[in-house]
Design an enzyme around this catalytic site. Structure first.
Site, PDB file in Angstrom:
ATOM      1  N   THR A 255      12.518 -26.158 -34.873  1.00 28.04           N
ATOM      2  CA  THR A 255      13.511 -26.068 -33.788  1.00 28.04           C
ATOM      3  C   THR A 255      14.866 -26.479 -34.363  1.00 28.04           C
ATOM      4  O   THR A 255      14.946 -27.010 -35.461  1.00 28.04           O
ATOM      5  CB  THR A 255      13.209 -27.054 -32.643  1.00 28.04           C
ATOM      6  OG1 THR A 255      13.516 -28.388 -33.087  1.00 28.04           O
ATOM      7  CG2 THR A 255      11.770 -26.972 -32.194  1.00 28.04           C
ATOM      8  N   ASP A 256      15.917 -26.273 -33.616  1.00 30.42           N
ATOM      9  CA  ASP A 256      17.203 -26.854 -33.997  1.00 30.42           C
ATOM     10  C   ASP A 256      17.244 -28.300 -33.461  1.00 30.42           C
ATOM     11  O   ASP A 256      16.325 -28.764 -32.774  1.00 30.42           O
ATOM     12  CB  ASP A 256      18.364 -25.990 -33.481  1.00 30.42           C
ATOM     13  CG  ASP A 256      19.650 -26.229 -34.280  1.00 30.42           C
ATOM     14  OD1 ASP A 256      19.730 -27.251 -34.996  1.00 30.42           O
ATOM     15  OD2 ASP A 256      20.597 -25.431 -34.175  1.00 30.42           O
ATOM     16  N   TRP A 257      18.330 -28.966 -33.750  1.00 34.17           N
ATOM     17  CA  TRP A 257      18.605 -30.386 -33.468  1.00 34.17           C
ATOM     18  C   TRP A 257      18.271 -30.772 -32.013  1.00 34.17           C
ATOM     19  O   TRP A 257      18.945 -30.295 -31.106  1.00 34.17           O
ATOM     20  CB  TRP A 257      20.086 -30.554 -33.749  1.00 34.17           C
ATOM     21  CG  TRP A 257      20.680 -31.902 -33.857  1.00 34.17           C
ATOM     22  CD1 TRP A 257      21.459 -32.509 -32.919  1.00 34.17           C
ATOM     23  CD2 TRP A 257      20.626 -32.770 -34.986  1.00 34.17           C
ATOM     24  NE1 TRP A 257      21.886 -33.714 -33.395  1.00 34.17           N
ATOM     25  CE2 TRP A 257      21.389 -33.903 -34.671  1.00 34.17           C
ATOM     26  CE3 TRP A 257      20.006 -32.719 -36.228  1.00 34.17           C
ATOM     27  CZ2 TRP A 257      21.554 -34.966 -35.548  1.00 34.17           C
ATOM     28  CZ3 TRP A 257      20.169 -33.768 -37.106  1.00 34.17           C
ATOM     29  CH2 TRP A 257      20.928 -34.878 -36.754  1.00 34.17           C
ATOM     30  N   TYR A 258      17.264 -31.595 -31.816  1.00 35.90           N
ATOM     31  CA  TYR A 258      16.889 -32.095 -30.484  1.00 35.90           C
ATOM     32  C   TYR A 258      16.583 -30.990 -29.473  1.00 35.90           C
ATOM     33  O   TYR A 258      16.724 -31.190 -28.270  1.00 35.90           O
ATOM     34  CB  TYR A 258      17.983 -33.000 -29.898  1.00 35.90           C
ATOM     35  CG  TYR A 258      18.104 -34.337 -30.573  1.00 35.90           C
ATOM     36  CD1 TYR A 258      17.240 -35.376 -30.257  1.00 35.90           C
ATOM     37  CD2 TYR A 258      19.076 -34.561 -31.530  1.00 35.90           C
ATOM     38  CE1 TYR A 258      17.348 -36.609 -30.885  1.00 35.90           C
ATOM     39  CE2 TYR A 258      19.185 -35.796 -32.167  1.00 35.90           C
ATOM     40  CZ  TYR A 258      18.319 -36.819 -31.837  1.00 35.90           C
ATOM     41  OH  TYR A 258      18.426 -38.037 -32.453  1.00 35.90           O
ATOM     42  N   ASN A 259      16.162 -29.823 -29.950  1.00 36.70           N
ATOM     43  CA  ASN A 259      15.914 -28.712 -29.027  1.00 36.70           C
ATOM     44  C   ASN A 259      14.815 -29.007 -28.006  1.00 36.70           C
ATOM     45  O   ASN A 259      14.894 -28.543 -26.868  1.00 36.70           O
ATOM     46  CB  ASN A 259      15.511 -27.463 -29.815  1.00 36.70           C
ATOM     47  CG  ASN A 259      16.666 -26.494 -29.972  1.00 36.70           C
ATOM     48  OD1 ASN A 259      17.761 -26.747 -29.485  1.00 36.70           O
ATOM     49  ND2 ASN A 259      16.421 -25.404 -30.644  1.00 36.70           N
TER      50      ASN A 259
END
Ligand code: NOJ
Length: 709
Positions: A255-259
């Site tokens: 996932t991307d950052w804190y998705n």
């Protein structure tokens, strides 16, 4: 990614022996964030599968610590090496992706990937979060600098090339991002919803991913945004069915950052954290970037039977497959010596690429400056600002903002330094003139005007700055900011020839600047050597060959203004703006001129599946040898769904000596003329196609091709 049946058997064995906790730990990635040391420590002890933003020596220490603690699965260390290993001060900083795309040279872009892979590997890391496959069509978006431009064919070709460069030697894994449609966020609002149909995804946004997956990418990162209201992290169809199914992607998805967390906190698509964890795993994400509670929720839900073990095993298998392919197990990992970082050989690759990345947008004959110029004025806010020249994603801005006194350790050149070195017999006067954004005072302006007045030529370096590019830096107005237009207008009035150099993250609306300037050079974010190569180009030490991978609007309201639009606009223009773009996709001048003639097809009647050869003569009609990019477009005259009147379908960069003619051959696969029909099927529709070849949209020869049923 290098695959092997041996790994698969070993992974099956490992999966049968691992505990739930060990499996979920593999799916957790943790960032090295100073403000959460206790979280970092916890996951370090738990044996998290991956860490990001840890730089070399720390990674090495963590790796041996994990081994000593009896952890048998080594972590994979990821880093945002977006244009070179750019978060490490001292590594080679290449031009941004957008600047690299101006080379239209896949071989050089592949070399950029190889050099980056070598430097990242030598620094003890394993995985680059690159390349960016987003398509830069709405240039108000803050991350256009990270893209290879506006065209899916060019983006796909360069993405495949850099992916090969990263992966070919087995030194690092590449990460294709951001899957998918992220750059198309409505209103260019970063991470916001994207109102595009599945047909459009298949037509425009998926092909680059297909090509980069075929080129061997090991990982893919899910985008922050949503497509037609469905968050990408929850998009089962696009992740499981299309990416992993249709495209056959067998690496892992991060996932991307804190998705996972933002599914609840920002997008409000789930009611609880636990729901977010379940949804993202079910949708096909294999690793969670941060979102620390992911681990505890996932362990619990797997034990309770809420999340099936088959999904976990598939995710962990993918992660282990990439780790095996990189040789992370059994001490097999090849590590290059640290001395390769910033080595002369790497700097040479950077020099070649930077030279080819510069685009000459205007020249009334002032360039090249071959005569002696006793005094040169170097003016402008970006003439001596390496932060603006580097652009986003370097140690200046990530993972934290660097202190004000931070200086690059590499041998970097701003334009001022480049001009001083290349024109060492001339007197160089430097004046900033104004700031990029602030309302600078009249005295600065007056000093710049005086400098130009008493010089033989003025090199004026303007553009944008870090504060105007990157995440959360979307712009509503693309006009050159501050007093920069005014500065150029004043300098013009001095009568001294004005050479404008643009150092910027994206196409800007330049107002009268082009009219006032005698020459305009586009650098975008030129990395370590941008300033040197610009000076060498001004001095005529090489012939410019860059071409734009993206269109320049005249006004912000024209955006998006990409070239490959559909027909059907009543009037074809805004009533209050000129019809044309300021500069077209594919445009770029040279110190010589080229003429195109004798365009032929090896066959003029074909069927789906055939491959033909398109040939054209290119004559260098000027006095300087040069590299020319031959561009090939197609136009499907009548089709069941709208298709662009010009769509790039091939290109080749060739060297042509002054006065010589070369015959250039471009392969054309009829299947590449396919469209995506209303049923979302990719089909070649029989009929007439126009094939257009030339040096840019303003200079195309055409010939007709018939595709039979
Ligand atoms: C957020 C960005 O969207 C992505 O491109 C980057 O790789 C990750 N954070 C990690 O820094």
């Amino acid at each position: 990614m290098k695959r092997s049946e041996n790994y698969e058997a070993r992974i099956t064995q490992m999966l049968s022996e691992m505990t739930v906790e060990e499996k979920i730990a593999q799916m957790q990635q943790i960032s090295y964030e100073g403000y959460r040391p206790e979280v970092f420590e916890r996951f370090r002890k738990l044996g998290a599968g991956s860490f990001l933003h840890v730089l070399g020596r720390d990674a090495e220490a963590m790796r041996s610590e994990a081994k000593q603690a009896g952890k048998t699965i080594p972590p994979i260390f990821g880093i945002d090496a977006i244009h070179g290993h750019s978060l490490l001060n001292g590594a080679v900083i290449f031009p941004s992706q957008l600047a690299a795309a101006c080379t239209w040279n896949p071989a050089l872009v592949k070399e950029m990937g190889k050099v980056t892979a070598r430097e990242v590997n030598a620094d003890g890391l394993d995985w680059v979060f690159s390349p960016v496959l987003c398509i830069g069509r709405d240039t108000r978006w803050g991350r256009v600098d990270e893209t290879f431009g506006e065209d899916p064919y060019l983006v796909g070709t360069l993405a495949a090339a850099i992916t090969e460069g990263y992966e070919e030697d087995g030194l690092v894994a590449a990460c294709l991002k951001h899957y998918i449609g992220y750059g198309e966020a409505t209103g260019a609002r970063d991470a916001y919803d994207t109102e595009i149909s599945m047909r459009k995804i298949r037509e425009t946004f998926l092909p680059p991913f297909r090509r980069a997956v075929e080129a061997g990418a090991s990982t893919v990162m899910t985008a922050y945004g949503s497509v037609s209201g469905v968050p990408m992290t929850a998009h089962r169809k696009l992740l499981r069915e299309v990416l992993k199914g249709e495209l056959g992607f067998d690496g892992f998805v991060v996932t991307d950052w804190y998705n996972v967390a933002s599914l609840r906190t920002k997008q409000r698509a789930v009611e609880s954290y636990a729901d977010g964890v379940r949804t993202t795993i079910e949708a096909g994400n294999d690793m969670s970037m941060n979102s620390y509670p992911f681990y505890d929720h996932a362990v619990r839900m797997v034990k309770e039977g809420v999340i099936p073990m088959t999904l976990i095993d598939d995710a962990v298998r993918r992660i282990l497959r990439v780790k095996f392919s990189l040789g992370l197990f059994d001490g097999e990992k090849k590590r290059l010596p640290r001395e390769v970082i910033g080595s002369r050989e790497h700097v040479e690759v950077n020099r070649k690429l930077t030279r080819e990345s510069l685009v000459l947008l205007k020249n009334n004959g002032v360039l090249p400056l071959t005569e002696k110029h006793p005094r040169i004025a170097v003016i402008g806010p970006n003439a001596d600002d390496i932060r603006a020249q580097y652009g986003d994603w370097t140690f200046f801005s990530h993972p934290d903002k660097a202190p004000d006194d931070c200086v690059p350790e590499s041998d970097f050149y701003t334009v001022l330094r480049g001009i001083r070195e290349v024109f060492d017999g001339s007197e160089i006067i430097y004046e900033k003139g104004c700031d990029v954004m602030e309302e600078s005072d009249d005295r600065m302006m007056a000093r710049a005007i005086a400098a130009a007045t008493f010089s033989d030529v003025a090199v004026v370096v303007i553009g944008d700055c870090l504060a105007q590019n990157g995440e959360t830096k979307d712009r509503s107005d693309l006009t050159l900011s501050g007093r920069q237009q005014e500065l150029v207008a004043h300098l013009k009035k001095t009568g001294t020839p004005v050479i404008v150099v643009l150092v910027n993250g994206k196409p800007l609306c330049l107002g009268d600047v082009v009219h006032h300037a005698d020459a305009v050079i586009e650098m975008f974010n030129g990395g370590d050597l941008g300033g040197l190569c610009v000076a060498e180009m001004i001095a005529g030490r090489f012939n410019p060959s860059g071409k734009l991978p993206i269109s320049f609007p005249r006004t912000s309201g024209q955006v998006p203004c990409y070239y490959n639009t559909y027909p059907g606009w009543h009037g074809g223009k805004y009533m209050d703006a000129e019809e044309t773009r300021l500069f077209d996709f594919g445009f770029g001048l040279s110190y010589t001129t080229y003429e195109y003639s004798d365009l032929t097809l090896s066959r003029d009647t074909v069927r789906a599946g055939d491959v033909l050869t398109v040939s054209v003569n290119v004559t260098n009609t000027g006095e300087m040898d040069g590299y020319e990019t031959v561009e090939m477009y197609e136009n499907d005259l009548y089709s069941s769904v709208l298709t662009p009147e010009r769509q790039l379908c091939g290109f080749k960069k060739v060297f042509v000596r002054a006065g010589e003619t070369v015959r250039v051959e471009l392969p054309l696969a009829v299947n590449d003329l396919a469209l995506v029909n209303a049923e979302e099927k990719t089909v070649v529709e029989p009929g007439q196609f126009e094939i257009l070849v030339g040096g840019g949209l303003h200079q195309l020869l055409s010939v007709m091709l018939t595709v039979e049923p």
